[in-house]
Enzyme design. Structure first.
Site, PDB file in Angstrom:
ATOM      1  N   GLY A  90       1.232  -1.207  -0.389  1.00 17.37           N
ATOM      2  CA  GLY A  90       0.285   0.436   0.001  1.00 17.37           C
ATOM      3  C   GLY A  90       0.629   1.312   0.091  1.00 17.37           C
ATOM      4  N   LYS A 112     -27.239  16.992  23.713  1.00 10.72           N
ATOM      5  CA  LYS A 112     -26.139  17.000  22.654  1.00 10.72           C
ATOM      6  C   LYS A 112     -26.585  15.393  21.663  1.00 10.72           C
ATOM      7  CE  LYS A 112     -23.509  18.331  26.489  1.00 10.72           C
ATOM      8  NZ  LYS A 112     -21.843  18.094  27.482  1.00 10.72           N
ATOM      9  N   GLY A 168       5.122  -1.989   4.332  1.00  6.98           N
ATOM     10  CA  GLY A 168       4.384  -2.479   5.836  1.00  6.98           C
ATOM     11  C   GLY A 168       5.354  -3.598   5.700  1.00  6.98           C
ATOM     12  N   VAL A 204      18.326   8.788  -2.846  1.00 10.20           N
ATOM     13  CA  VAL A 204      18.857   9.742  -4.096  1.00 10.20           C
ATOM     14  C   VAL A 204      20.221  10.202  -3.857  1.00 10.20           C
ATOM     15  CG1 VAL A 204      19.097  10.639  -6.044  1.00 10.20           C
ATOM     16  CG2 VAL A 204      17.240   8.477  -5.830  1.00 10.20           C
ATOM     17  N   ASP A 214      -0.943   2.319   9.047  1.00  8.13           N
ATOM     18  CA  ASP A 214      -1.718   1.896  10.206  1.00  8.13           C
ATOM     19  C   ASP A 214      -1.090   2.245  11.440  1.00  8.13           C
ATOM     20  OD1 ASP A 214      -3.170   1.171   8.480  1.00  8.13           O
ATOM     21  OD2 ASP A 214      -3.083  -0.820   8.416  1.00  8.13           O
ATOM     22  N   GLY A 228     -12.258  15.100  19.462  1.00 13.20           N
ATOM     23  CA  GLY A 228     -13.559  14.905  20.336  1.00 13.20           C
ATOM     24  C   GLY A 228     -14.674  14.263  20.036  1.00 13.20           C
ATOM     25  N   MET A 236      -9.452   3.143   7.782  1.00 15.37           N
ATOM     26  CA  MET A 236      -8.478   1.909   7.556  1.00 15.37           C
ATOM     27  C   MET A 236      -7.683   1.960   9.203  1.00 15.37           C
ATOM     28  SD  MET A 236      -6.952   3.063   3.783  1.00 15.37           S
ATOM     29  CE  MET A 236      -7.789   2.756   2.969  1.00 15.37           C
ATOM     30  N   ARG A 261     -27.943  14.941  14.034  1.00 16.12           N
ATOM     31  CA  ARG A 261     -26.986  13.494  13.845  1.00 16.12           C
ATOM     32  C   ARG A 261     -25.813  12.816  14.911  1.00 16.12           C
ATOM     33  NH1 ARG A 261     -28.464  14.644   7.443  1.00 16.12           N
ATOM     34  NH2 ARG A 261     -31.022  13.889   7.824  1.00 16.12           N
TER      35      ARG A 261
END
Length: 319
Positions: free
Chosen positions: A11, A213, A102, A24, A127, A185, A169, A162
């Protein structure tokens, strides 16, 4: 040592380009030719390579991804493929190899080193789950990307009262989920390292509703569950209707942070120095802000400790 090969594998992670650039620059300083293989171990098997010089790295330090391209090469798990890769290194006159990637990429590096090639690994994983370094390349940038998105979603969550579930990931590690939850938070972080009680999380959200809240954020590491599964369970348990956002590869993209640019630059330079000193089958890493090496066998045999203090802090701040 006259020629060193380099490849980026697995990845992609922001910070790979600054790392390549540093290799380099250090190589040319030491009078060493750097040979770059495209598409990781796949390119090594295909002998897809080119000499990379300082002029080829102009303007890449601020770019995400990797100019060398990357891939996941399942064939390289097998002995015959590993021997073919070594043959290509020998035919190109390479005296050493630097592998940026990884866990799977570092295992490929170790397989080559076990067959007598001088190899140094550089940890690159958003990760942050690799033993032997406190921070891997790409983690800081990914966190910044996640925090930026959650901050924006919180504006909408507040406006519409909402609950939002953010899936990030982290297959076996909850680092991204936990740190981003603390930094934004969020009301809860669901991570692989800690057992969670969705009933208690639902009770906390309902209690917050009673206190007016009504904007709530739950961050979920993909290694535990999907955001959609958590959302369905919350609805079933407590009738909480949630909106789901899966960040996906957005986390990997974008210009590397100043931290990842510096870390990649330090790792690249150190990897060349380690090869020149005759070291092999080890990984460079950052421990207490110093660059140190860890044998790859140790990297694979040990598990990276999760800071319990961060978990306690998240619990305190999530109340």
């Amino acid at each position: 040592m006259r020629k060193i090969a380099i490849l980026t594998s697995g990845g992609d992670a922001p910070g790979m380009n600054p790392c390549v650039r540093s290799v380099v620059y250090k190589g040319e300083e030491k009078g060493i030719e750097i040979l770059a293989f495209r598409r990781g171990f796949t390119g090594l098997l295909d002998n897809d390579c080119f000499p990379i010089r300082i002029k080829d790295t102009s303007g890449i330090i601020q770019r995400g991804g990797t100019i060398l391209l990357s891939s996941r090469c399942e064939d390289f798990k097998f002995e015959e493929a590993q021997k073919e890769g070594i043959r290509n290194l020998i035919e190109n006159g390479c005296d050493g190899l630097i592998v940026i990637g990884g866990d799977g990429s570092l295992r490929g590096a170790s397989a080559i080193a076990d067959r007598g090639v001088s190899v140094i690994g550089i940890p690159a994983s958003i990760d942050n789950d690799i033993y032997g370094t406190e921070m891997a390349l790409g983690t800081d940038t990914a966190l910044n990307n996640i925090v930026e998105v959650i901050d924006k979603i919180k504006d909408t969550a507040s406006s519409h009262e909402r609950t939002f579930i953010i899936e990030v990931m982290g297959r076996g590690s909850g680092y991204l989920a936990l740190i981003s939850a603390i930094a934004t938070g969020a009301e809860a972080a669901i991570i692989p390292e800690v057992e969670y009680d969705l009933g208690k999380i639902a009770d906390r959200i309902l209690e917050r509703y009673k206190k007016h809240k009504t904007a709530n954020i739950i961050v979920v590491a993909e290694g535990v569950s999907t955001g959609y599964q958590i959302g369905r369970k919350l609805s079933k348990i407590a009738g909480i209707i949630s909106k789901i956002t899966v960040l996906g590869h957005l986390q990997r993209g974008g210009s590397p942070s100043s931290y990842d640019r510096l870390l990649g630059s330090r790792f690249g330079s150190a990897a060349v120095e380690e090869l020149l000193q005759g070291n092999s089958n080890c990984m460079v890493g950052s421990i207490q802000s110093k660059i140190k090496t860890t044998p790859l066998d140790e990297v694979f045999s040990k598990t990276k400790d999760f800071d319990e203090n961060l978990i306690k802090l998240a619990k305190t701040l999530g109340k």
